[in-house]
Design a protein around this motif. Structure first.
Motif, PDB file in Angstrom:
ATOM      1  N   ALA A  81       0.838  -1.203   0.000  1.00 28.86           N
ATOM      2  CA  ALA A  81       0.000   0.000   0.000  1.00 28.86           C
ATOM      3  C   ALA A  81       0.874   1.254   0.000  1.00 28.86           C
ATOM      4  O   ALA A  81       0.578   2.213  -0.724  1.00 28.86           O
ATOM      5  CB  ALA A  81      -0.937  -0.009   1.206  1.00 28.86           C
ATOM      6  N   GLU A  82       1.953   1.251   0.765  1.00 35.30           N
ATOM      7  CA  GLU A  82       2.862   2.395   0.781  1.00 35.30           C
ATOM      8  C   GLU A  82       3.508   2.600  -0.586  1.00 35.30           C
ATOM      9  O   GLU A  82       3.626   3.731  -1.059  1.00 35.30           O
ATOM     10  CB  GLU A  82       3.942   2.197   1.847  1.00 35.30           C
ATOM     11  N   VAL A  83       3.923   1.517  -1.219  1.00 34.18           N
ATOM     12  CA  VAL A  83       4.547   1.606  -2.546  1.00 34.18           C
ATOM     13  C   VAL A  83       3.545   2.148  -3.561  1.00 34.18           C
ATOM     14  O   VAL A  83       3.873   3.027  -4.367  1.00 34.18           O
ATOM     15  CB  VAL A  83       5.090   0.224  -2.985  1.00 34.18           C
ATOM     16  N   ILE A  84       2.313   1.670  -3.510  1.00 30.59           N
ATOM     17  CA  ILE A  84       1.289   2.131  -4.444  1.00 30.59           C
ATOM     18  C   ILE A  84       1.002   3.620  -4.233  1.00 30.59           C
ATOM     19  O   ILE A  84       0.849   4.373  -5.203  1.00 30.59           O
ATOM     20  CB  ILE A  84       0.009   1.278  -4.315  1.00 30.59           C
ATOM     21  N   MET A  85       0.949   4.049  -2.981  1.00 32.38           N
ATOM     22  CA  MET A  85       0.709   5.469  -2.704  1.00 32.38           C
ATOM     23  C   MET A  85       1.857   6.322  -3.239  1.00 32.38           C
ATOM     24  O   MET A  85       1.641   7.400  -3.806  1.00 32.38           O
ATOM     25  CB  MET A  85       0.506   5.689  -1.208  1.00 32.38           C
ATOM     26  N   HIS A  86       3.089   5.835  -3.092  1.00 26.01           N
ATOM     27  CA  HIS A  86       4.240   6.557  -3.619  1.00 26.01           C
ATOM     28  C   HIS A  86       4.159   6.631  -5.143  1.00 26.01           C
ATOM     29  O   HIS A  86       4.407   7.694  -5.732  1.00 26.01           O
ATOM     30  CB  HIS A  86       5.537   5.887  -3.173  1.00 26.01           C
ATOM     31  N   HIS A  87       3.802   5.525  -5.791  1.00 27.25           N
ATOM     32  CA  HIS A  87       3.681   5.508  -7.250  1.00 27.25           C
ATOM     33  C   HIS A  87       2.592   6.467  -7.711  1.00 27.25           C
ATOM     34  O   HIS A  87       2.745   7.130  -8.736  1.00 27.25           O
ATOM     35  CB  HIS A  87       3.393   4.087  -7.753  1.00 27.25           C
ATOM     36  N   GLU A  88       1.509   6.537  -6.952  1.00 32.91           N
ATOM     37  CA  GLU A  88       0.430   7.468  -7.300  1.00 32.91           C
ATOM     38  C   GLU A  88       0.942   8.904  -7.284  1.00 32.91           C
ATOM     39  O   GLU A  88       0.662   9.689  -8.193  1.00 32.91           O
ATOM     40  CB  GLU A  88      -0.736   7.325  -6.332  1.00 32.91           C
ATOM     41  N   ALA A  89       1.711   9.249  -6.267  1.00 37.24           N
ATOM     42  CA  ALA A  89       2.258  10.601  -6.164  1.00 37.24           C
ATOM     43  C   ALA A  89       3.195  10.900  -7.330  1.00 37.24           C
ATOM     44  O   ALA A  89       3.139  11.980  -7.928  1.00 37.24           O
ATOM     45  CB  ALA A  89       2.981  10.769  -4.825  1.00 37.24           C
ATOM     46  N   VAL A  90       4.032   9.941  -7.671  1.00 37.31           N
ATOM     47  CA  VAL A  90       4.972  10.129  -8.786  1.00 37.31           C
ATOM     48  C   VAL A  90       4.203  10.279 -10.096  1.00 37.31           C
ATOM     49  O   VAL A  90       4.504  11.157 -10.911  1.00 37.31           O
ATOM     50  CB  VAL A  90       5.975   8.952  -8.860  1.00 37.31           C
ATOM     51  N   LEU A  91       3.193   9.448 -10.303  1.00 40.02           N
ATOM     52  CA  LEU A  91       2.408   9.549 -11.534  1.00 40.02           C
ATOM     53  C   LEU A  91       1.670  10.885 -11.616  1.00 40.02           C
ATOM     54  O   LEU A  91       1.562  11.473 -12.698  1.00 40.02           O
ATOM     55  CB  LEU A  91       1.422   8.385 -11.633  1.00 40.02           C
ATOM     56  N   ASN A  92       1.174  11.378 -10.487  1.00 39.21           N
ATOM     57  CA  ASN A  92       0.530  12.696 -10.484  1.00 39.21           C
ATOM     58  C   ASN A  92       1.524  13.787 -10.863  1.00 39.21           C
ATOM     59  O   ASN A  92       1.199  14.701 -11.621  1.00 39.21           O
ATOM     60  CB  ASN A  92      -0.102  12.993  -9.122  1.00 39.21           C
ATOM     61  N   ASP A  93       2.751  13.690 -10.337  1.00 36.53           N
ATOM     62  CA  ASP A  93       3.786  14.663 -10.698  1.00 36.53           C
ATOM     63  C   ASP A  93       4.092  14.603 -12.186  1.00 36.53           C
ATOM     64  O   ASP A  93       4.230  15.631 -12.853  1.00 36.53           O
ATOM     65  CB  ASP A  93       5.059  14.416  -9.891  1.00 36.53           C
ATOM     66  N   HIS A  94       4.202  13.392 -12.726  1.00 40.41           N
ATOM     67  CA  HIS A  94       4.472  13.239 -14.155  1.00 40.41           C
ATOM     68  C   HIS A  94       3.319  13.788 -14.991  1.00 40.41           C
ATOM     69  O   HIS A  94       3.544  14.423 -16.021  1.00 40.41           O
ATOM     70  CB  HIS A  94       4.711  11.771 -14.498  1.00 40.41           C
TER      71      HIS A  94
END
Length: 71
Positions: A42-55
């Motif tokens: 869940a932590e990894v997915i949340m981090h990926h979500e943040a990165v994808l939003n930045d991209h």
């Protein structure tokens, strides 16, 4: 003979309960490990979500700049 059978029954039942207890402990440990793995996932997915939003934001800015060049 009755006492021997009763003693054997008690020993076998005790052994079965010990095996069941050990199995439950292992299952409990596995569940705890699975829970920890899910939390990590869940932590990894949340981090990926943040990165994808930045991209996404960066791509939208690039699109706006490119649109302004051709207008």
């Amino acid at each position: 003979m009755k006492h021997t059978l009763l003693i054997l029954y008690i020993l076998i039942t005790s052994g079965a309960l010990i095996l069941l207890n050990n199995s439950l402990k292992e299952t409990n440990n596995s569940l705890k490990a699975s829970e920890e793995n899910l939390e990590t996932l869940a932590e990894v997915i949340m981090h990926h979500e943040a990165v994808l939003n930045d991209h996404r934001e960066a791509i939208l800015i690039m699109i706006d700049k490119l649109n302004n060049l051709y207008m």
